[in-house]
Design a protein around this motif. Structure first.
Motif, PDB file in Angstrom:
ATOM      1  N   PRO A 109       0.814  -1.227   0.000  1.00  0.00           N
ATOM      2  CA  PRO A 109       0.000   0.000   0.000  1.00  0.00           C
ATOM      3  C   PRO A 109       0.840   1.266   0.000  1.00  0.00           C
ATOM      4  O   PRO A 109       0.471   2.257  -0.635  1.00  0.00           O
ATOM      5  N   VAL A 110       1.983   1.243   0.677  1.00  0.00           N
ATOM      6  CA  VAL A 110       2.838   2.431   0.710  1.00  0.00           C
ATOM      7  C   VAL A 110       3.365   2.750  -0.676  1.00  0.00           C
ATOM      8  O   VAL A 110       3.379   3.913  -1.106  1.00  0.00           O
ATOM      9  N   MET A 111       3.796   1.719  -1.399  1.00  0.00           N
ATOM     10  CA  MET A 111       4.300   1.943  -2.756  1.00  0.00           C
ATOM     11  C   MET A 111       3.199   2.482  -3.674  1.00  0.00           C
ATOM     12  O   MET A 111       3.451   3.357  -4.513  1.00  0.00           O
ATOM     13  N   ALA A 112       1.982   1.992  -3.487  1.00  0.00           N
ATOM     14  CA  ALA A 112       0.858   2.484  -4.297  1.00  0.00           C
ATOM     15  C   ALA A 112       0.549   3.936  -3.963  1.00  0.00           C
ATOM     16  O   ALA A 112       0.291   4.745  -4.873  1.00  0.00           O
ATOM     17  N   HIS A 121       9.137  14.156  -9.642  1.00  0.00           N
ATOM     18  CA  HIS A 121      10.542  14.538  -9.502  1.00  0.00           C
ATOM     19  C   HIS A 121      11.172  14.047  -8.204  1.00  0.00           C
ATOM     20  O   HIS A 121      12.285  14.462  -7.867  1.00  0.00           O
ATOM     21  N   VAL A 122      10.508  13.166  -7.456  1.00  0.00           N
ATOM     22  CA  VAL A 122      11.084  12.637  -6.224  1.00  0.00           C
ATOM     23  C   VAL A 122      11.445  11.167  -6.413  1.00  0.00           C
ATOM     24  O   VAL A 122      10.991  10.502  -7.348  1.00  0.00           O
ATOM     25  N   ASN A 123      12.284  10.661  -5.511  1.00  0.00           N
ATOM     26  CA  ASN A 123      12.717   9.265  -5.537  1.00  0.00           C
ATOM     27  C   ASN A 123      12.195   8.565  -4.287  1.00  0.00           C
ATOM     28  O   ASN A 123      12.621   8.893  -3.173  1.00  0.00           O
ATOM     29  N   PHE A 124      11.298   7.602  -4.470  1.00  0.00           N
ATOM     30  CA  PHE A 124      10.762   6.887  -3.310  1.00  0.00           C
ATOM     31  C   PHE A 124      11.371   5.496  -3.214  1.00  0.00           C
ATOM     32  O   PHE A 124      11.374   4.731  -4.190  1.00  0.00           O
ATOM     33  N   VAL A 125      11.875   5.169  -2.025  1.00  0.00           N
ATOM     34  CA  VAL A 125      12.422   3.845  -1.735  1.00  0.00           C
ATOM     35  C   VAL A 125      11.819   3.388  -0.412  1.00  0.00           C
ATOM     36  O   VAL A 125      12.145   3.923   0.649  1.00  0.00           O
ATOM     37  N   GLY A 126      10.913   2.414  -0.471  1.00  0.00           N
ATOM     38  CA  GLY A 126      10.297   1.926   0.750  1.00  0.00           C
ATOM     39  C   GLY A 126      11.317   1.248   1.656  1.00  0.00           C
ATOM     40  O   GLY A 126      12.311   0.696   1.186  1.00  0.00           O
ATOM     41  N   GLY A 127      11.063   1.293   2.950  1.00  0.00           N
ATOM     42  CA  GLY A 127      11.991   0.679   3.905  1.00  0.00           C
ATOM     43  C   GLY A 127      11.265  -0.006   5.048  1.00  0.00           C
ATOM     44  O   GLY A 127      10.138   0.359   5.397  1.00  0.00           O
ATOM     45  N   PRO A 154      12.556  -0.368  -3.662  1.00  0.00           N
ATOM     46  CA  PRO A 154      12.604   0.842  -4.499  1.00  0.00           C
ATOM     47  C   PRO A 154      11.405   0.921  -5.450  1.00  0.00           C
ATOM     48  O   PRO A 154      10.942  -0.092  -5.980  1.00  0.00           O
ATOM     49  N   SER A 155      10.947   2.130  -5.679  1.00  0.00           N
ATOM     50  CA  SER A 155       9.959   2.334  -6.731  1.00  0.00           C
ATOM     51  C   SER A 155      10.646   2.152  -8.076  1.00  0.00           C
ATOM     52  O   SER A 155      11.858   2.343  -8.199  1.00  0.00           O
ATOM     53  N   PRO A 156       9.903   1.782  -9.118  1.00  0.00           N
ATOM     54  CA  PRO A 156      10.518   1.570 -10.433  1.00  0.00           C
ATOM     55  C   PRO A 156      11.193   2.807 -10.994  1.00  0.00           C
ATOM     56  O   PRO A 156      12.076   2.708 -11.842  1.00  0.00           O
TER      57      PRO A 156
END
Length: 338
Positions: A109-112, A121-127, A154-156
């Motif tokens: 759900p966090v990645m979605a 323009h941001v970089n999302f990497v779940g942890g 990591p997001s794609p």
């Protein structure tokens, strides 16, 4: 002044949520002395003051937007629903190339939400930091994550240097990065973390609801304590995890019930050989896992406990070059939005 310019300011990391995890991350990064400026924010002013007094951050901001708008990286150490509720207000104020991560123990759900609510323009990497054995997580601790595994999803569209940043950060706090996708993470965590919590809750409810508990509690010892361990969370956190990862948890409950049913049959039928073999296997499985975990002797062909072969974020940020846009922005024409 940009990150690559002379006399540049220290890279800023904003830690949003200063409970045990957020404060411990701040303490660990301060202990590593990596040259970051740490900004803290919590909706509870008392918690913010405590984190500041503990030295977990260099300063606190009472306003969420003020905490994140100039940050080069943002760590959301928040309960699962609060991550969604935080993405919305901060989205318009995020710097180009900022690295954003979270610490929730369910990732799909966090990645979605990140895909839906955060700008391109941001970089999302779940942890998800997995506490090592012996760490309860009841109090903030600079060594809370030392020796543990830190899951990264990591997001794609995350830029390579964002993965480097997270790899470096995880190693700075003494943990090992474990890269995997969100679906795989949630399936594994359902068996390795959520199922034990469900079993503990069932054990406690079954035994302490019995009329014999008044006397049973006097003889409940180490085995009962280990089986009834629920960790530092609260009922809302466990409920959110069960709701967000329900399909995986139900699948593992079914597997557990099959194994428990087989043991029940062996006990009921007095199957001496079957019981002996079941407990022999269980003892050997536990010994093997404990040995592997203590020595970190995971299968090298499968573990992915290594940093991506890219230029270090710390070298990039401190020596020059700054933070890049996400891959969504790569190849776009026109002037930079930085």
């Amino acid at each position: 002044m940009g990150l690559g310019e002379e006399n540049m300011a220290k890279p800023k990391i904003a830690i949003i949520g200063l409970g045990v995890v957020g404060t411990s991350l701040g303490l660990a990064l301060r202990k590593a002395d990596a040259g970051y400026e740490l900004i803290g924010h919590d909706k509870d002013p008392g918690i913010s003051r405590s984190a500041g007094k503990a030295g977990a951050v260099h300063k606190t901001e009472w306003n969420l937007i003020a905490a994140v708008e100039d940050a080069d990286a943002i760590i959301l150490a928040l309960p699962l629903p609060a991550i969604h509720d935080t993405f919305k207000p901060i989205a318009p104020y995020l710097k180009t190339g900022v690295v954003i991560t979270d610490t929730a123990n369910v990732k799909a759900p966090v990645m979605a939400w990140a895909q839906e609510l955060l700008p391109e323009h941001v970089n999302f990497v779940g942890g998800n930091p997995i506490l090592p054995m012996g760490k309860t997580g009841l109090e903030p601790d600079a060594d809370l994550f030392s020796g543990g595994v830190y899951c990264l999803t990591p997001s794609p569209t995350a830029a390579p240097v964002a993965l480097d940043f997270m790899t470096d950060l995880v190693r700075l706090i003494g943990a090992q990065p474990f890269f995997l996708d969100a679906a795989e993470h949630d399936g594994l965590i359902a068996g390795g973390e959520h199922l034990p919590l469900v079993i503990a809750a069932a054990l406690l409810r079954a035994t302490q609801s019995a009329t014999s508990w008044r006397e049973m509690r006097k003889v409940a010892g180490a085995a009962y304590e280990a089986g009834a361990y629920l960790g530092p969370g609260d009922s809302a956190a466990y409920r959110h995890a069960c709701q967000a990862n329900s399909a995986n948890i139900v699948r593992w409950i079914d597997e557990f019930m099959r194994a428990l049913g087989e043991l029940r049959r062996q006990i009921e039928q007095g199957d001496e050989d079957g019981l002996d073999e079941s407990f022999r296997q269980a003892l050997e499985m536990r010994r093997t896992w404990m040995k592997e975990r203590a020595a970190k002797e995971w299968d090298r062909a499968e573990q992915r406990l290594s940093e991506p072969p890219r230029t270090s974020f710390l070298r990039q940020a401190i020596l020059g070059g700054g933070l890049p846009p996400s891959r969504k922005d790569e190849g776009k024409k026109g002037p930079s939005t930085r």
